[in-house]
Write an enzyme that holds these catalytic residues in place. Structure first.
Site, PDB file in Angstrom:
ATOM      1  N   PRO A   2      50.768  46.992  86.887  1.00  0.00           N
ATOM      2  CG  PRO A   2      51.081  44.693  87.003  1.00  0.00           C
ATOM      3  CD  PRO A   2      50.301  45.740  86.300  1.00  0.00           C
ATOM      4  CD  GLU A   3      55.410  51.062  88.994  1.00  0.00           C
ATOM      5  OE1 GLU A   3      56.458  51.165  88.353  1.00  0.00           O
ATOM      6  OE2 GLU A   3      54.523  51.921  88.980  1.00  0.00           O
ATOM      7  CE  LYS A  50      55.407  47.289  83.924  1.00  0.00           C
ATOM      8  NZ  LYS A  50      54.639  48.489  83.627  1.00  0.00           N
ATOM      9  CG  ASN A 166      51.367  56.127  85.901  1.00  0.00           C
ATOM     10  OD1 ASN A 166      52.021  56.728  85.055  1.00  0.00           O
ATOM     11  ND2 ASN A 166      50.335  56.670  86.511  1.00  0.00           N
ATOM     12  NE  ARG A 253      48.254  54.052  83.484  1.00  0.00           N
ATOM     13  CZ  ARG A 253      49.159  53.222  83.972  1.00  0.00           C
ATOM     14  NH1 ARG A 253      50.096  52.737  83.195  1.00  0.00           N
ATOM     15  NH2 ARG A 253      49.115  52.862  85.233  1.00  0.00           N
TER      16      ARG A 253
END
Ligand SMILES: [Zn+2]
Length: 285
Positions: A2-3, A50, A166, A253
């Site tokens: 997750p961002e 995060k 990402n 990624r």
């Protein structure tokens, strides 16, 4: 993964339901230490990069990191869960709801002061904050000494600055015309500064939104909300070249990019092309 804004959104969503509420039940999978917190009040919910922190009255906290597949759910009292309780990494119950974290990559409960130092060196300044320490971030990039082969990998490195996942990595590289293959040495301190400042603005602008948007309203084409992420084979919103996808770096990624717009640091760009330019600050060293 997750961002950073995802975790801030989770914190904002959980705060009205948990902050100030008394726990009636608390458990989780894989906890080394199982404190008796029934009857204890939830004091604060906060995002740090995060990591989501739930601070309980007293000295204990719960820290979770969702990793690639983790998620938080909230259910009204008695509501049927969408996942099996066996996957619950953390489960908090109050008089009115169940708040459950499924499949966290990391979950840790214990005295705050004992948990926090374990993160030292692992989480850089949080880009969601109003004024992150950009000098510290740029110093961190310079101290990497070739640890990463691309700018994109540096952006994902949460030790340097917390928050970029990402999606935003791809969008930032596009906005700064940087190839996913661009090496970190391409950029001098001023460019890194600009890149991280932009990252902070992008993350903060997305905090109140449900869906991520990086394309400015005036430049929006059709329903596209993102410049390149997830848009493989579709025309670039700027130049119509089909968006490509590649995998670079140890993290493996996907990077979505426009080969024409993202020419800086592209190893296939001709040295005589008008697109090629020196992109290094004067004092980059
Ligand atoms: Zn393009």
């Amino acid at each position: 993964m997750p961002e950073g804004d995802t975790i801030h959104k989770v914190a904002l969503a959980l705060q009205p339901h948990l902050e100030g509420a008394q726990l009636t039940f608390l458990t989780g999978r894989g906890w080394g230490f199982r404190p008796q917190l029934e009857g204890v009040r939830v004091e604060r919910i906060r995002a740090e990069g995060k990591h989501l922190w739930i601070d309980f009255a007293g000295c204990l906290s719960l820290r979770t990191h969702l990793g690639m597949g983790g998620t938080w759910h909230r259910y009204g009292f008695g509501e049927r869960w969408r996942r099996h309780a066996a996957y619950a990494s953390a489960w908090l119950r109050t008089d009115t709801c169940d708040v459950v974290c499924f499949d966290a990559a990391e979950v840790e409960i214990g005295p705050r002061l004992h948990l926090a130092p374990s993160l030292a060196g692992r989480v850089g300044p949080d880009l969601m904050h109003e004024a992150p320490d950009f000098d510290r971030i740029v110093a961190g990039v310079r101290a990497l000494q070739g640890e990463h082969t691309t700018v994109g990998e540096v952006l994902l490195d949460q030790r340097i600055a917390a928050g970029i996942g990402n999606v935003f990595k791809c969008e930032l590289l596009f906005k700064h015309a940087l190839s996913p293959y661009a090496p970190p040495s391409l950029l001098g301190p001023k460019r890194w500064h600009a890149l991280y400042r932009d990252a902070g603005s992008m993350l903060r602008a997305n905090l109140p939104r449900g869906r991520r948007v990086t394309v400015a309203p005036g430049a929006r084409h059709g329903l596209a909300r993102l410049w390149v992420y997830g848009r493989e084979h579709r025309p670039c919103l700027r130049c119509q070249t089909p968006v490509a996808r590649t995998y670079v770096g140890a993290q493996n990624r996907p990077s979505y990019f426009c080969r024409r717009c993202q020419y800086r640091g592209d190893p296939q760009a001709s040295p005589f092309s008008s697109h090629t330019e020196t992109y290094r600050d004067v004092q980059s060293g």
